[in-house]
Design an enzyme around this catalytic site. Structure first.
Site, mmCIF file in Angstrom:
data_model
loop_
_atom_site.group_PDB
_atom_site.id
_atom_site.type_symbol
_atom_site.label_atom_id
_atom_site.label_comp_id
_atom_site.label_asym_id
_atom_site.label_seq_id
_atom_site.Cartn_x
_atom_site.Cartn_y
_atom_site.Cartn_z
ATOM 1 N N ASP A 151 1.146 -6.201 8.822
ATOM 2 C CA ASP A 151 1.282 -6.104 7.362
ATOM 3 C C ASP A 151 1.483 -4.624 7.040
ATOM 4 O O ASP A 151 0.565 -3.816 7.181
ATOM 5 C CB ASP A 151 0.010 -6.661 6.708
ATOM 6 C CG ASP A 151 0.087 -6.638 5.179
ATOM 7 O OD1 ASP A 151 0.828 -5.806 4.623
ATOM 8 O OD2 ASP A 151 -0.631 -7.441 4.545
ATOM 9 N N TYR A 153 -6.782 -7.527 4.321
ATOM 10 C CA TYR A 153 -6.561 -7.805 2.897
ATOM 11 C C TYR A 153 -7.305 -9.106 2.520
ATOM 12 O O TYR A 153 -7.207 -10.114 3.228
ATOM 13 C CB TYR A 153 -5.059 -7.936 2.623
ATOM 14 C CG TYR A 153 -4.752 -8.386 1.219
ATOM 15 C CD1 TYR A 153 -4.955 -7.536 0.133
ATOM 16 C CD2 TYR A 153 -4.293 -9.670 0.957
ATOM 17 C CE1 TYR A 153 -4.699 -7.949 -1.159
ATOM 18 C CE2 TYR A 153 -4.027 -10.095 -0.337
ATOM 19 C CZ TYR A 153 -4.233 -9.226 -1.389
ATOM 20 O OH TYR A 153 -3.985 -9.631 -2.668
ATOM 21 N N LYS A 171 3.949 -4.317 -4.204
ATOM 22 C CA LYS A 171 3.298 -3.007 -4.214
ATOM 23 C C LYS A 171 4.360 -1.901 -4.186
ATOM 24 O O LYS A 171 5.097 -1.747 -5.126
ATOM 25 C CB LYS A 171 2.295 -2.931 -3.064
ATOM 26 C CG LYS A 171 1.419 -4.188 -2.907
ATOM 27 C CD LYS A 171 0.472 -4.425 -4.055
ATOM 28 C CE LYS A 171 -0.184 -5.803 -4.039
ATOM 29 N NZ LYS A 171 -0.826 -6.213 -2.797
#
Ligand SMILES: *Cc1c(COP(=O)(O)O)cnc(C)c1O
Length: 381
Positions: free
Chosen positions: A171, A98, A196
């Site tokens: 993650d 990310y 999210k």
């Protein structure tokens, strides 16, 4: 209780004093003490808050950890976890990381002595070689990765990390605990951007750490209070509200994504499609082994590069061009010019993020409307 039942009932019994079936939002920042220095559960709002505590216990239960900790954002969770890593230590991280995590490692923590080596974690042998090369404090993975939806064999990488006494951090934002629970596969710490799928409605920022070991969890709870990147009680309430429908939402996201991926796979204007739920995904067998559902994210590459990508985006009516993912509404991202614009072109392209790449976050609208929208985009491209 099974997962969908725990989403609604884990850590959320009716309020014992009023019978309220939903956890009240406790806005108070401080709590009365019967006498100086007494030991009580709630003292000050940064240290602990009853609404936050319900969210934290629910997340720990759902991910199968001993301790859950909520933060004001995913990056707040990561930076607090990094506070536990003394300077001069080394991390072996997945190369398809990310962007915000990469920025934190490379543009912030490196100046304080952090060394990060990035490896292609689709190959556990590459992880073994990197971890064996020098003392390693953490192995840091995402699975599926962003934007190419590559998978990491969590069980294999956990074994490698533990053989070298490294902490295995995963993650789990893209999968959510509905689809994948890394602690069950050997992870020590699970990180979430609850912004999210867990929040699920694009209306709250949040992060979380779920920890397998109670002592590490207590240390991180100490850091949560010391650092102070905590969520507001109202944000915790919104996250709990989102959490209850995570199971039904994830099934609807997956139904949308499957239909969209099939449409893209059949279209000759598309070079490649990445969806872990598709039998054509190179790691589909691994997806079936370690995931229970495949989520709403689909990436694909158009023939014709940037111009084709721009035309595709102009043809869409339902998918909104925006960063982020995991909400009920469908979003579309052009990684090369948006989420991954800060990565130099040569590096980006070496990882497969070319100008024709499009990332879709398929929402829970009627899949037939999403398929029609994608067809409209393709007709332009
Ligand atoms: C969004 C995201 C983050 C960062 O979370 P924020 O809530 O935006 O701070 C971290 N990891 C992944 C995989 C993400 O998608």
């Amino acid at each position: 209780m099974r997962f969908d039942t725990r989403l609604i009932h884990a850590a959320q019994p009716p309020d014992p004093t009023t019978g309220a079936v939903n956890p009240p939002v406790y806005l108070s920042t401080t709590f009365a003490q019967p006498a100086p220095g007494t030991d009580q559960e709630f003292v000050y709002g940064r240290t602990g808050n009853p609404t936050r505590r319900v969210l934290e216990r629910a997340l720990a239960d759902l991910e199968g950890g001993r301790v859950g900790l909520a933060f004001s954002s995913g990056m707040g969770a990561l930076s607090t976890l990094l506070e536990n890593l003394p300077s001069g230590r080394r991390i072996v991280a997945v190369d398809d990381l990310y962007g915000g995590t990469w920025r934190m490692f490379e543009h912030h923590r490196r100046q304080f002595g952090l060394d990060v080596q990035y490896v292609n974690m689709t190959d556990p042998g590459a992880v073994e070689a990197a971890v064996a090369a020098a003392p390693t404090a953490w192995v840091y993975a995402e699975s599926p990765t962003n934007p190419l939806l590559r998978l990491v064999d969590l069980r294999a990488v956990a074994r490698i990390a533990h053989a070298h006494r490294a902490l295995f951090v995963v993650d789990n934002t893209f999968a959510s605990p509905a689809n994948q629970r890394p602690i069950e596969h050997g992870a020590d710490v699970v990180l979430h951007s609850t912004t999210k799928y867990i929040g699920g409605h694009s209306d709250v920022l949040g992060g979380a750490l779920i920890v397998r070991d109670r002592r590490l969890g207590e240390r991180l709870a100490w850091l949560q209070n010391a650092v102070g990147a905590v969520p507001s009680p109202f944000d915790c309430y919104l996250l709990l509200r989102g959490l209850r429908t995570l199971g039904v939402r994830m099934r609807a996201h997956a139904a949308s994504a499957r239909a969209v991926a099939q449409t893209l796979e059949r279209d000759r204007r598309v070079v490649a499609v990445w969806y872990p739920g598709s039998p054509r995904h190179p790691q589909h067998a691994l997806a079936r082994r370690q995931m229970e559902g495949y989520g709403g994210m689909v990436s694909f590459e158009l023939k014709g590069g940037l111009r084709a990508a721009r035309r595709f985006l102009r043809g869409l009516r339902i998918f909104t061009l925006a960063e982020s993912l995991g909400g009920v509404e469908s979003l579309v991202d052009h990684p090369a010019s948006m989420t991954h614009a800060s990565v130099p072109r040569s590096e980006r392209e070496a990882h497969g993020v070319r100008d024709g790449l499009i990332r879709l976050s398929c929402g829970i609208e009627d899949p037939a409307d999403l398929v029609e929208d994608v067809r409209r985009g393709l007709a332009r491209g």
